[in-house]
Scaffold this active site. Structure first.
Site, short mmCIF file in Angstrom:
data_model
loop_
_atom_site.label_atom_id
_atom_site.label_comp_id
_atom_site.label_asym_id
_atom_site.label_seq_id
_atom_site.Cartn_x
_atom_site.Cartn_y
_atom_site.Cartn_z
N HIS A 1 -7.81 -5.25 -0.55
CA HIS A 1 -6.65 -4.67 -0.24
C HIS A 1 -5.63 -5.35 0.50
O HIS A 1 -4.49 -5.22 0.31
CB HIS A 1 -7.03 -3.17 0.61
N SER B 1 0.91 -1.19 -0.05
CA SER B 1 -0.03 -0.11 -0.04
C SER B 1 0.64 1.23 0.33
O SER B 1 1.84 1.43 -1.03
CB SER B 1 -0.95 0.05 1.21
N ASP C 1 -9.48 -4.25 -5.89
CA ASP C 1 -8.64 -3.15 -4.41
C ASP C 1 -9.56 -1.84 -4.63
O ASP C 1 -9.49 -1.23 -5.57
CB ASP C 1 -7.49 -3.20 -4.80
#
Length: 701
Positions: free
Chosen positions: A673, A552, A637
């Protein structure tokens, strides 16, 4: 030729749009270049892979499938190692297990797992754990027929008759609100979509819930819903695009709080839980740069605020006149200690502090004003509060773990100052004494000491060993040291595992975050590089044995450092990486963009634009011999769109020199995610990553 080989051959022979090239099993896909131009502040951004944003395009799907097929072909020889790793990791999990129960009203609540089943089962017993079990939610049954399933919030009403819970079946983090009557088992369907927070009122029928915007995913509204009604009433809408709005209830159960917060400012409203139709009242208004968050006990609101310093202090104010003029200090601001959270009980205040990068628990007796800290034995650890639902409780539940100590649940008697271990996560076959953890420090370019936490097998300091270093460094989130039974498979093969606590995170207080965001964001990257150089200089590892990883916003870190120092790393693994910074931050219609201005900067302002562009991974891909890399993402995501890593990999393929391996894998079936939702699926994914890392570091079994 096997069926699998035939399918692989077909996928790898797909002609990509406009490329005129054919991919083969020995050659990765080559993405088409279709230039797209964006002009900002007189500067032109050229994006050859903008076309990948078309999620429904067959050409995009074909490209992602071709990349997956190439990755599968390259990784096929590691299939045996993957299965071995999976078996090891599974063997260290007690598949049938029960969490420590906690009390909430008349019931003891807990979750349990069963061998062979992917998800938890949520249960309760009335009065004592000797009573018959009542299954509230069997997530395994709920997930049947779903490729992805994640349970979000689970919240019973005060009387235990109603259960509000949220579910996500796509991985896009858009949660559906469900309300279940636990007396009859009746499910009240279609309550609301895109739900973000929950709080019951005292009447056991009124539910406050937050909702996010359908496009931007900003948490912008809170509603009031009466169970059984056909509509919900809007309580508050937050117009400022920099703020998120959410609801929660005090442990005293006397108030429902609504909070609008950005990364630098907040405002809190309160509603009496016994009078849920009353309009929310602002506790202290809104002022730029002022943050304050409230809880309640007795005649006072207790407030954590940054009004006297960036590391916060604790004040209290009468519930009938809680404005700033009536704030009375309970615990002052300290430059070297961050006050991260405040929890109120009837007799005690519990404050989560952080000093020298380590979390602490401070308990204060409201009546006497005396306070004390809990001590913890290891040089590096993480501790957080557990399930504490009873306002009158004098026993505090907390959870402790470290790089060598499995997650451990304690009850702490706040009057007697005594703690009891209730349960340590069972890890079959794990011998804690065989492993050692350390905390060391690297010197950043400006002289700042950057902590590094490391763990390894053996009682001697590692010398020139393979090492995997994890980094994050954004949003003020601490990169805390957690235990992982899965990680033992690396440690047992001689790999050292480390975590770099770089600026941009929150390990050393608010200033640690401030000096790693906006116009100081590059500190995050140079700090991480300094950590890598320190580990090499001190002989823990070598450049040829150094692997780094981040996900991320940690993927932004990975993307930046491989542009800055492609020579420093042997292997890079990143998941859901935020690498296409400029295109994303210039598009206000994208999920989460505007709220991120306070973290990265607003590119509509030229100075911010120029600074962000100077480190944006996608915009700084060069003609370098990049290290061996594995990039992973999920098609669904919602935090970092799949096309960011897809475009980045395509640009890397087109520009890099040398022949180091570059693999890209997209989870095309539903995944979020955090990847897969089931616990066994997650282990398979992790075994894949570990097999890649180990083989690239020269460890074949």
């Amino acid at each position: 030729m096997t069926l699998r080989a035939i399918i692989l051959s077909v996928l790898l022979s797909l002609a990509l749009p406009g490329s005129g090239q054919i991919a083969t099993a020995a050659e990765p896909p080559v993405a088409a270049r279709e230039p797209h131009f964006t002009v900002t502040h007189g500067d032109t951004l050229k994006d050859d892979y903008y076309w990948m944003r078309e999620k429904t395009s067959p050409q995009v799907r074909a490209y992602l499938e071709a990349e997956n097929a190439y990755t599968a072909a390259v990784m096929a020889p590691t299939a045996g190692l993957q299965e071995k790793l999976y078996g090891e990791m599974l063997s260290r999990i007690q598949e049938t297990d029960t969490d420590v129960p906690y009390r909430d009203g008349d019931y003891f609540y807990y979750t349990r797992t069963e061998a062979g089943r992917q998800y938890r089962i949520h249960c309760r017993r009335k009065g004592s754990m000797d009573a018959p079990e009542e299954v509230l939610l069997d997530v395994n049954a709920m997930a049947e027929g779903q490729a992805f399933f994640r349970l979000g919030d689970v919240l019973p009403s005060d009387d235990g008759n109603m259960l509000a819970y949220t579910t996500d079946t796509t991985g896009f983090r858009q949660y559906h609100l469900n309300v279940k009557d636990l007396r009859t088992g009746e499910l009240i369907a279609d309550v609301a979509e895109r739900v973000t927070s929950l709080a019951w009122a005292a009447d056991n029928a009124t539910l406050f819930y937050g909702q996010e915007d359908e496009v931007t995913k900003r948490w912008d509204r809170v509603f009031r819903y009466v169970v059984g009604s056909d509509r919900a009433e809007l309580v508050r809408e937050e117009p400022d695009e920099l703020f998120d709005l959410y609801a929660y209830r005090s442990r005293s159960r006397d108030y429902v709080f609504l909070v609008a917060s950005s990364s630098t400012t907040s405002e809190t409203w309160y509603v009496p839980a016994a009078a849920p139709t009353q309009p929310p009242v602002s506790l202290a208004g809104r002022r730029d740069g002022l943050e304050y968050y409230a809880d309640h006990s007795g005649r006072h609101f207790y407030i954590r605020t940054n009004d006297r310093g960036h590391n916060f202090r604790i004040v209290r104010a009468p519930v009938d006149s809680p404005g700033e003029a009536n704030w009375e200090q309970v615990w002052g601001h300290r430059e070297d200690v961050m006050l991260e959270d405040l929890e109120c009980f009837e007799r005690f205040l519990v404050v989560m502090e952080r000093e020298d990068g380590l979390p602490m628990i401070r308990v204060t007796d409201i009546r006497s004003g005396k306070s004390h800290r809990l001590d913890f034995p290891e040089p590096s650890y993480v501790v957080e509060l557990g399930d504490n639902h009873e306002f009158s409780a004098t026993v505090l539940r907390f959870v402790y773990e470290s790089l060598v100590t499995p997650s451990s649940v304690f009850d702490y008697d706040m009057k007697a100052h005594e703690r009891v271990l209730l349960k340590e996560e069972p890890v079959p076959g794990y011998a804690r004494g065989a492993y050692r953890a350390e905390r060391i420090y690297a010197k950043a370019a400006d002289g700042t000491n950057i902590p590094i936490s490391i763990v390894y097998r053996g009682d001697k300091r590692p010398k020139n060993r393979p090492l995997l270093l994890l980094g994050y460094g954004s949003y003020g989130y601490p990169n805390d040291v957690w235990f992982s039974s899965d990680r033992v498979s690396l440690l047992d093969r001689g790999v050292v595992f480390g975590m770099a606590h770089v600026r941009g995170g929150g390990e050393l207080g608010k200033a640690w975050h401030e000096h790693g965001r906006l116009m100081e964001k590059k500190n995050t990257f140079t700090d991480f590089i300094a950590c890598c150089e320190h580990l090499i200089k001190k002989g823990y590892t070598t450049r040829d044995q150094l692997a780094v990883t981040g996900r991320s916003a940690g993927g932004l870190l990975m993307g930046a450092i491989v542009n800055m120092r492609p020579d420093l790393f042997k292997v890079v693994v990143t998941g859901m990486p935020f690498v296409d910074m400029m295109n994303t931050m210039l598009d206000a219609s994208m999920p989460l963009t505007t709220g991120e201005y306070l973290e990265w900067g607003n590119p509509n302002q030229k100075d911010a634009y120029d600074y962000m562009k100077s480190y944006s991974p996608y915009d700084n891909v060069g003609h370098h011999p990049y290290p061996t890399m594995l990039v992973k993402t999920s098609f669904n995501d919602s935090q970092v769109m799949y096309w960011e890593p897809a475009k980045w990999v395509a640009k890397l393929r087109a520009n890099r020199t040398g022949d180091n391996l570059l693999l890209f894998q997209t989870k095309l079936e539903p995944g979020g995610h955090a990847g897969a939702s089931g616990r066994y699926d997650r282990l398979h994914d992790l075994a894949f990553e570990y097999a890649f890392i180990l083989t690239q570091l020269g460890i074949a079994e």
